[in-house]
Design a protein around this motif. Structure first.
Motif, PDB file in Angstrom:
ATOM      1  N   GLN A 152       3.065 104.852  55.582  1.00 13.05           N
ATOM      2  CA  GLN A 152       4.317 105.527  55.904  1.00 13.05           C
ATOM      3  C   GLN A 152       5.291 105.395  54.743  1.00 13.05           C
ATOM      4  O   GLN A 152       5.425 104.322  54.159  1.00 13.05           O
ATOM      5  CB  GLN A 152       4.930 104.916  57.166  1.00 13.05           C
ATOM      6  CG  GLN A 152       4.023 105.007  58.380  1.00 13.05           C
ATOM      7  CD  GLN A 152       3.711 106.440  58.754  1.00 13.05           C
ATOM      8  OE1 GLN A 152       4.575 107.302  58.700  1.00 13.05           O
ATOM      9  NE2 GLN A 152       2.470 106.690  59.128  1.00 13.05           N
ATOM     10  N   PRO A 167      11.454 102.484  52.533  1.00  4.80           N
ATOM     11  CA  PRO A 167      11.681 101.287  51.727  1.00  4.80           C
ATOM     12  C   PRO A 167      10.678 100.194  52.074  1.00  4.80           C
ATOM     13  O   PRO A 167      10.175 100.112  53.192  1.00  4.80           O
ATOM     14  CB  PRO A 167      13.100 100.880  52.096  1.00  4.80           C
ATOM     15  CG  PRO A 167      13.332 101.491  53.428  1.00  4.80           C
ATOM     16  CD  PRO A 167      12.519 102.745  53.466  1.00  4.80           C
ATOM     17  N   ALA A 168      10.411  99.352  51.109  1.00  3.51           N
ATOM     18  CA  ALA A 168       9.481  98.248  51.319  1.00  3.51           C
ATOM     19  C   ALA A 168      10.120  97.212  52.225  1.00  3.51           C
ATOM     20  O   ALA A 168      11.331  97.012  52.221  1.00  3.51           O
ATOM     21  CB  ALA A 168       9.112  97.622  49.983  1.00  3.51           C
ATOM     22  N   SER A 169       9.279  96.537  53.012  1.00  2.10           N
ATOM     23  CA  SER A 169       9.811  95.536  53.933  1.00  2.10           C
ATOM     24  C   SER A 169      10.302  94.302  53.187  1.00  2.10           C
ATOM     25  O   SER A 169      11.204  93.617  53.633  1.00  2.10           O
ATOM     26  CB  SER A 169       8.747  95.142  54.949  1.00  2.10           C
ATOM     27  OG  SER A 169       7.599  94.653  54.264  1.00  2.10           O
ATOM     28  N   ARG A 170       9.712  94.000  52.053  1.00  2.00           N
ATOM     29  CA  ARG A 170      10.191  92.893  51.230  1.00  2.00           C
ATOM     30  C   ARG A 170       9.994  93.258  49.765  1.00  2.00           C
ATOM     31  O   ARG A 170       9.116  94.039  49.420  1.00  2.00           O
ATOM     32  CB  ARG A 170       9.488  91.589  51.566  1.00  2.00           C
ATOM     33  CG  ARG A 170       8.016  91.632  51.338  1.00  2.00           C
ATOM     34  CD  ARG A 170       7.356  90.356  51.810  1.00  2.00           C
ATOM     35  NE  ARG A 170       5.946  90.439  51.471  1.00  2.00           N
ATOM     36  CZ  ARG A 170       5.237  89.445  51.026  1.00  2.00           C
ATOM     37  NH1 ARG A 170       5.786  88.268  50.870  1.00  2.00           N
ATOM     38  NH2 ARG A 170       3.969  89.600  50.743  1.00  2.00           N
TER      39      ARG A 170
END
Length: 84
Positions: free
Chosen positions: A49, A52-55
């Motif tokens: 998906q 933005p990256a989660s971390r």
């Protein structure tokens, strides 16, 4: 005689190509058919998906690069003909 040999060679090449295509279909039937139907390589639910990256992962800084000293280049002029 040459034409018969060329025709036989062409028939062997076509048969080999068809064999390779059928072997590929046998091994990857689901992936090939889903790609032909427009589903792509991933099913819709398992596809990556966007967003933005989660971390955020920070990269290590590399040590500064030391370039090897280079010899100075002198401008070389092409000899100009005086005949002109």
């Amino acid at each position: 005689m040459v034409q018969v040999a060329a025709a036989l060679l062409f028939a062997v090449a076509a048969g080999l190509g068809l064999t390779v295509i059928l072997a590929m279909l046998k091994n990857n039937e689901a992936a090939i058919l889903s790609a032909l139907m427009g589903e792509g390589a991933f099913p819709a639910g398992a596809a990556p998906q966007p967003g933005p990256a989660s971390r955020v992962i920070t990269l290590r800084r590399s040590p500064e690069r030391r370039d090897a000293p280079r010899a100075l280049r002198t401008a070389v002029r092409a000899p100009i003909s005086r005949a002109a």
